[in-house]
Design an enzyme around this catalytic site. Structure first.
Site, short mmCIF file in Angstrom:
data_model
loop_
_atom_site.label_atom_id
_atom_site.label_comp_id
_atom_site.label_asym_id
_atom_site.label_seq_id
_atom_site.Cartn_x
_atom_site.Cartn_y
_atom_site.Cartn_z
N HIS A 112 29.60 -9.30 -12.99
CA HIS A 112 28.21 -8.94 -12.71
C HIS A 112 27.93 -9.18 -11.22
CE1 HIS A 112 23.98 -8.31 -13.87
NE2 HIS A 112 23.68 -9.27 -13.02
N HIS B 120 24.02 -4.81 -10.52
CA HIS B 120 22.60 -4.98 -10.81
C HIS B 120 21.83 -4.83 -9.51
CE1 HIS B 120 19.36 -8.07 -12.36
NE2 HIS B 120 18.86 -6.86 -12.19
N MET C 204 15.76 -9.12 -18.14
CA MET C 204 15.79 -10.30 -17.28
C MET C 204 15.09 -11.45 -18.00
SD MET C 204 17.46 -9.68 -14.57
CE MET C 204 17.19 -11.30 -13.87
N SER D 27 28.24 -13.82 -13.27
CA SER D 27 27.55 -13.32 -12.08
C SER D 27 28.11 -14.04 -10.85
CB SER D 27 26.05 -13.62 -12.18
OG SER D 27 25.48 -13.58 -10.88
N GLY E 110 25.77 -17.03 -14.50
CA GLY E 110 26.20 -17.38 -13.15
C GLY E 110 26.50 -18.86 -13.06
N MET F 288 18.78 -5.02 -7.40
CA MET F 288 17.42 -5.54 -7.28
C MET F 288 16.92 -5.12 -5.90
SD MET F 288 18.24 -9.16 -9.06
CE MET F 288 19.99 -8.86 -8.83
N MET G 189 20.69 -7.73 -3.80
CA MET G 189 19.28 -8.03 -3.48
C MET G 189 18.97 -7.63 -2.04
SD MET G 189 18.98 -11.80 -5.18
CE MET G 189 19.70 -12.16 -6.79
N ASP H 273 20.15 -11.45 -18.80
CA ASP H 273 20.51 -11.99 -17.49
C ASP H 273 19.49 -13.04 -17.05
OD1 ASP H 273 21.42 -12.40 -14.91
OD2 ASP H 273 20.97 -10.37 -14.20
N GLY H 274 19.97 -14.28 -16.86
CA GLY H 274 19.11 -15.33 -16.32
C GLY H 274 19.03 -16.55 -17.21
N GLY H 275 19.59 -17.65 -16.73
CA GLY H 275 19.49 -18.91 -17.46
C GLY H 275 20.32 -18.97 -18.74
N GLY I 162 16.12 -13.00 -8.41
CA GLY I 162 16.16 -13.45 -7.01
C GLY I 162 17.13 -14.60 -6.79
N PHE I 163 17.29 -15.42 -7.82
CA PHE I 163 18.11 -16.62 -7.63
C PHE I 163 18.89 -16.96 -8.90
CE2 PHE I 163 14.34 -16.73 -5.02
CZ PHE I 163 14.88 -16.92 -3.75
N GLY I 164 20.04 -17.59 -8.69
CA GLY I 164 20.80 -18.10 -9.82
C GLY I 164 20.29 -19.49 -10.19
N GLY I 165 20.75 -19.98 -11.31
CA GLY I 165 20.47 -21.37 -11.70
C GLY I 165 19.05 -21.65 -12.15
N ASP J 196 25.18 -9.01 -8.26
CA ASP J 196 23.74 -8.98 -7.98
C ASP J 196 23.49 -8.51 -6.56
OD1 ASP J 196 22.48 -9.95 -10.43
OD2 ASP J 196 23.65 -11.77 -10.05
C1 DX5 Z 1 19.06 -13.28 -10.92
C2 DX5 Z 1 20.35 -12.52 -11.12
C3 DX5 Z 1 21.24 -13.13 -12.12
C4 DX5 Z 1 21.67 -14.51 -11.78
C5 DX5 Z 1 21.97 -15.24 -13.05
O1 DX5 Z 1 18.27 -12.60 -10.06
O2 DX5 Z 1 20.09 -11.20 -11.55
O3 DX5 Z 1 22.35 -12.31 -12.41
O4 DX5 Z 1 22.76 -14.58 -10.95
O5 DX5 Z 1 22.30 -16.53 -12.72
P1 DX5 Z 1 22.18 -17.72 -13.74
O6 DX5 Z 1 23.09 -17.41 -14.90
O7 DX5 Z 1 22.62 -18.89 -12.93
O8 DX5 Z 1 20.73 -17.78 -14.18
ZN ZN Z 2 21.82 -9.98 -12.35
#
Ligand code: DX5
Ligand code: ZN
Length: 218
Positions: A32, A65, A136, A7, A196, A67, A36, A174-176, A141-144, A34
Site C-alpha cells: 500500500h 492510494h 478510511m 502501508s 502501517g 490523497m 499525499m 485503512d487506518g488504525g 494524512g498520518f500513520g499510527g 500512500d
Molecule cells: C493514512 C494512510 C494510511 C496509513 C495507515 O492517511 O492512508 O494508509 O499509512 O497507517 P496505520 O496503519 O499506521 O494507521
Molecule cells: Zn492509505
C-alpha cells in the site's frame, strides 16, 4: 479472499526497497503506497518517480492510494510508474466517473475512497464501476492513528451494498488496523486490510503478518 497490504508510510523511508522485500518475504499480499500532496491532506509523501524505482524491487501489486487534489492530472504518471490499483478520494474528484474512467483506460484497477465523515451514499452510483472501495478508518494524512470505532458500522453497510452487486469490488479498510481489532474489522466484512504502524512498528514482520492472517481467517 482476504489480503494484507502493509502501508510503506510507516516503513523506514531510507530503506524502502529493503522494507518492501522484508514484508514480501513475511507474506504481504499487496504493497500500500500512500501519496499525499500537502493540500488534500496536511502531509507530503512520495510521487511517481519513487514508485517507478520501487517497481523493480518487488512482484507484489502496488496499491496506490492518492490523497491528492486534482487526481485526473496524475493518473497517467502513476499508471506509467507501475501502480496496479489506483484509488482516488471521492472528496477530491469533481467528476468521479470521469476519473474512474481515466484509471481504467490506463489499464489499471480503479478504487474509490471515503474519508471517515463522508457517507456511503456518495459512492452508491459509482460502486458498480469500481474494482475497490477503500473505507478510511482514520482521517487521512498520518500513520499510527487510532481506529475510529464508528467505521465498523460503515464497513458492514458497505459490505451489504457490495453484496447486492453482481461484480463485487473489494472492500479495503485503512487506518488504525492492528492485531487487536483486525478480527472485528474482518467480521464487519472487509477483504483487504491496510496496516502501517502495526506491521512496520513491530519487531518481527513475519510473526505480525501471519498472526493477522490467522485473525482474519477465523
Ligand atoms: C493514512 C494512510 C494510511 C496509513 C495507515 O492517511 O492512508 O494508509 O499509512 O497507517 P496505520 O496503519 O499506521 O494507521
Ligand atoms: Zn492509505
Amino acid at each position: 479472499m482476504k489480503l494484507i497490504a502493509p502501508s510503506i508510510l510507516s516503513a523506514d523511508g531510507g530503506q524502502l526497497a529493503e522494507e518492501i522485500a522484508a514484508v514480501e518475504k513475511a507474506g504481504a499480499d499487496w504493497i500500500h503506497v500512500d501519496v499525499m500532496d500537502g493540500h488534500f491532506v496536511p502531509n507530503i509523501t512520495i510521487g511517481p518517480a519513487i514508485i517507478k524505482s520501487l517497481r523493480k524491487t518487488t512482484k507484489l501489486p502496488f496499491d496506490v492510494h492518492l490523497m491528492i487534489e486534482n487526481p485526473d492530472s496524475y493518473i497517467e504518471s502513476f499508471a506509467a510508474a507501475g501502480a496496479d490499483i489506483i484509488t482516488v478520494h471521492v472528496e477530491a474528484a469533481n467528476h468521479l466517473h470521469r476519473t474512474i474512467d481515466l484509471i481504467k483506460k490506463s489499464g489499471k484497477k480503479a478504487g474509490v475512497s471515503l474519508n471517515p465523515a463522508t457517507p456511503l451514499t456518495q459512492i452508491e452510483e459509482i460502486l458498480p464501476d469500481v474494482d475497490l472501495l477503500l473505507i478510511m478508518s482514520v482521517n487521512p494524512g498520518f500513520g499510527g492513528q487510532q481506529f475510529i470505532k464508528n467505521s465498523l458500522t460503515k464497513i458492514s453497510k458497505a459490505r451489504k451494498m457490495i453484496d447486492e452487486l453482481s461484480a463485487k469490488p473489494l472492500l479495503e479498510v485503512d487506518g488504525g488496523v492492528k492485531l487487536q481489532n483486525i478480527t472485528e474489522i474482518a467480521r464487519a466484512g472487509a477483504d483487504v486490510f491496510v496496516a502501517g504502524a502495526a506491521i512496520f512498528g513491530s519487531p518481527n514482520y513475519e510473526e505480525t503478518i501471519s498472526a493477522m492472517k490467522t485473525a482474519i481467517n477465523d
